[in-house]
Scaffold this motif. Structure first.
Motif, PDB file in Angstrom:
ATOM      1  N   VAL A   1       0.848  -1.187   0.000  1.00  0.00           N
ATOM      2  CA  VAL A   1       0.000   0.000   0.000  1.00  0.00           C
ATOM      3  C   VAL A   1       0.887   1.241   0.000  1.00  0.00           C
ATOM      4  N   VAL A   2       0.349   2.324  -0.547  1.00  0.00           N
ATOM      5  CA  VAL A   2       1.051   3.606  -0.586  1.00  0.00           C
ATOM      6  C   VAL A   2       0.197   4.647   0.126  1.00  0.00           C
ATOM      7  N   ASP A   3       0.732   5.206   1.214  1.00  0.00           N
ATOM      8  CA  ASP A   3       0.105   6.326   1.907  1.00  0.00           C
ATOM      9  C   ASP A   3       0.672   7.620   1.323  1.00  0.00           C
ATOM     10  N   HIS A   4      -0.203   8.451   0.785  1.00  0.00           N
ATOM     11  CA  HIS A   4       0.233   9.642   0.052  1.00  0.00           C
ATOM     12  C   HIS A   4      -0.432  10.879   0.664  1.00  0.00           C
ATOM     13  N   THR A   5       0.353  11.865   1.064  1.00  0.00           N
ATOM     14  CA  THR A   5      -0.169  13.118   1.629  1.00  0.00           C
ATOM     15  C   THR A   5       0.318  14.291   0.785  1.00  0.00           C
ATOM     16  N   ILE A   6      -0.617  15.167   0.391  1.00  0.00           N
ATOM     17  CA  ILE A   6      -0.297  16.341  -0.424  1.00  0.00           C
ATOM     18  C   ILE A   6      -0.716  17.604   0.322  1.00  0.00           C
ATOM     19  N   ASP A   7       0.151  18.590   0.342  1.00  0.00           N
ATOM     20  CA  ASP A   7      -0.171  19.924   0.852  1.00  0.00           C
ATOM     21  C   ASP A   7      -0.435  20.812  -0.365  1.00  0.00           C
ATOM     22  N   TRP A   8      -1.714  21.034  -0.658  1.00  0.00           N
ATOM     23  CA  TRP A   8      -2.074  21.769  -1.867  1.00  0.00           C
ATOM     24  C   TRP A   8      -1.657  23.234  -1.792  1.00  0.00           C
ATOM     25  N   ASP A   9      -1.562  23.792  -0.613  1.00  0.00           N
ATOM     26  CA  ASP A   9      -1.128  25.184  -0.492  1.00  0.00           C
ATOM     27  C   ASP A   9       0.336  25.345  -0.909  1.00  0.00           C
ATOM     28  N   VAL A  10       1.172  24.379  -0.541  1.00  0.00           N
ATOM     29  CA  VAL A  10       2.569  24.411  -0.969  1.00  0.00           C
ATOM     30  C   VAL A  10       2.657  24.236  -2.479  1.00  0.00           C
ATOM     31  N   LYS A  11       1.841  23.345  -3.026  1.00  0.00           N
ATOM     32  CA  LYS A  11       1.819  23.144  -4.474  1.00  0.00           C
ATOM     33  C   LYS A  11       1.426  24.427  -5.197  1.00  0.00           C
ATOM     34  N   ARG A  12       0.439  25.130  -4.652  1.00  0.00           N
ATOM     35  CA  ARG A  12      -0.014  26.375  -5.277  1.00  0.00           C
ATOM     36  C   ARG A  12       1.107  27.418  -5.289  1.00  0.00           C
ATOM     37  N   THR A  13       1.848  27.481  -4.182  1.00  0.00           N
ATOM     38  CA  THR A  13       2.974  28.421  -4.108  1.00  0.00           C
ATOM     39  C   THR A  13       4.057  28.059  -5.129  1.00  0.00           C
ATOM     40  N   MET A  14       4.269  26.780  -5.349  1.00  0.00           N
ATOM     41  CA  MET A  14       5.307  26.321  -6.272  1.00  0.00           C
ATOM     42  C   MET A  14       4.936  26.596  -7.728  1.00  0.00           C
ATOM     43  N   TYR A  15       3.675  26.338  -8.110  1.00  0.00           N
ATOM     44  CA  TYR A  15       3.289  26.366  -9.522  1.00  0.00           C
ATOM     45  C   TYR A  15       2.458  27.586  -9.921  1.00  0.00           C
ATOM     46  N   GLY A  16       1.979  28.344  -8.971  1.00  0.00           N
ATOM     47  CA  GLY A  16       1.311  29.605  -9.272  1.00  0.00           C
ATOM     48  C   GLY A  16       0.061  29.458 -10.115  1.00  0.00           C
ATOM     49  N   GLU A  17      -0.050  30.269 -11.179  1.00  0.00           N
ATOM     50  CA  GLU A  17      -1.256  30.325 -12.001  1.00  0.00           C
ATOM     51  C   GLU A  17      -1.558  29.002 -12.684  1.00  0.00           C
TER      52      GLU A  17
END
Length: 234
Positions: A148-164
């Motif tokens: 099994v793969v436990d996967h956690t994403i912080d979408w706020d950090v992703k938004r800061t990284m990739y912007g528009e």
């Protein structure tokens, strides 16, 4: 490696020609034979750490055609048993990359091959003898994945990284999101390459016994067999 195989075959033929000139009387040691054995198998992988806590059992079944007391040609089946590897890896970084994952579970490996080879050894009619083996094998490795793969994403950090670009593809994503996904699948790996080994033989009171080490090369897997075998000549 191919030069090594050619050198072994050339040596075998040279010894055979010189020995046959003086060895005219057929003996028991020059009869065809069957060799069966079992022992410990080990499986190495080019990029996975195979950490089996058990002891996989290997098997060999080989037929041999001696040219004389010093050289034999063989055709054989080699089984590497079943190996289990515990999978427990963590990757990623929430602060730097906005995601982290953990893999947990087991991967099972089982394999076998067919091989043809030449064996060069000291006088096999003596109480003890030593030898080397080199040949070509055709390998089949089966892999069974159960993890099994436990996967956690912080979408706020992703938004800061990739912007528009991020807002365009994921306009509603924010905060932390965790998922768990199970993977169960099988795959088969096939290859062919050289193999080599060393062995020691003993003409014991109960029959001919050999102790052998063989290593089978390939691009990804490198199985190894340590076996004890009994030889029946007919």
């Amino acid at each position: 490696m191919y030069k090594t195989l050619i050198s072994v075959i050339t040596l075998a033929v040279s010894i055979s020609v010189s020995v046959q000139a003086s060895d005219r009387v057929s003996t028991h040691w020059e009869n065809n034979y069957f060799r069966g054995g079992f022992g410990i198998a080990d499986m190495e992988h080019s990029y996975l750490d195979i950490n089996d806590s058990g002891i996989p059992v290997g098997l060999t079944l080989v037929g041999g055609l001696p040219m004389n007391s010093y050289i034999s040609f063989e055709l054989g089946y080699y089984d590497f048993g079943k190996t289990k590897s515990k999978l427990n890896t963590i990757g990623g970084d929430l602060e730097s990359y906005g995601e982290v994952y953990e893999n947990r579970g087991d991967i099972f490996f089982s394999g076998r091959n067919f091989a043809t080879s030449v064996r060069v050894h000291t006088d096999i009619s003596r109480p003890f003898y030593l030898g080397i083996i080199s040949g070509y094998h055709f390998m089949k490795i089966r892999r069974e994945n159960d993890y099994v793969v436990d996967h956690t994403i912080d979408w706020d950090v992703k938004r800061t990284m990739y912007g528009e670009d991020f807002d365009f593809y994921y306009p509603e994503k924010s905060g932390l999101e965790s998922t768990t996904q199970e993977y169960k699948y099988k795959s088969t790996y096939r290859d062919h390459d050289l193999f080599y080994g060393v062995f020691a033989g003993w003409n014991s009171p109960i029959g001919e016994i050999t102790f052998e080490y063989n290593q089978f090369n390939s691009d990804i897997y490198t199985p190894v067999l340590f076996t004890t075998s009994y030889i029946h000549r007919f």
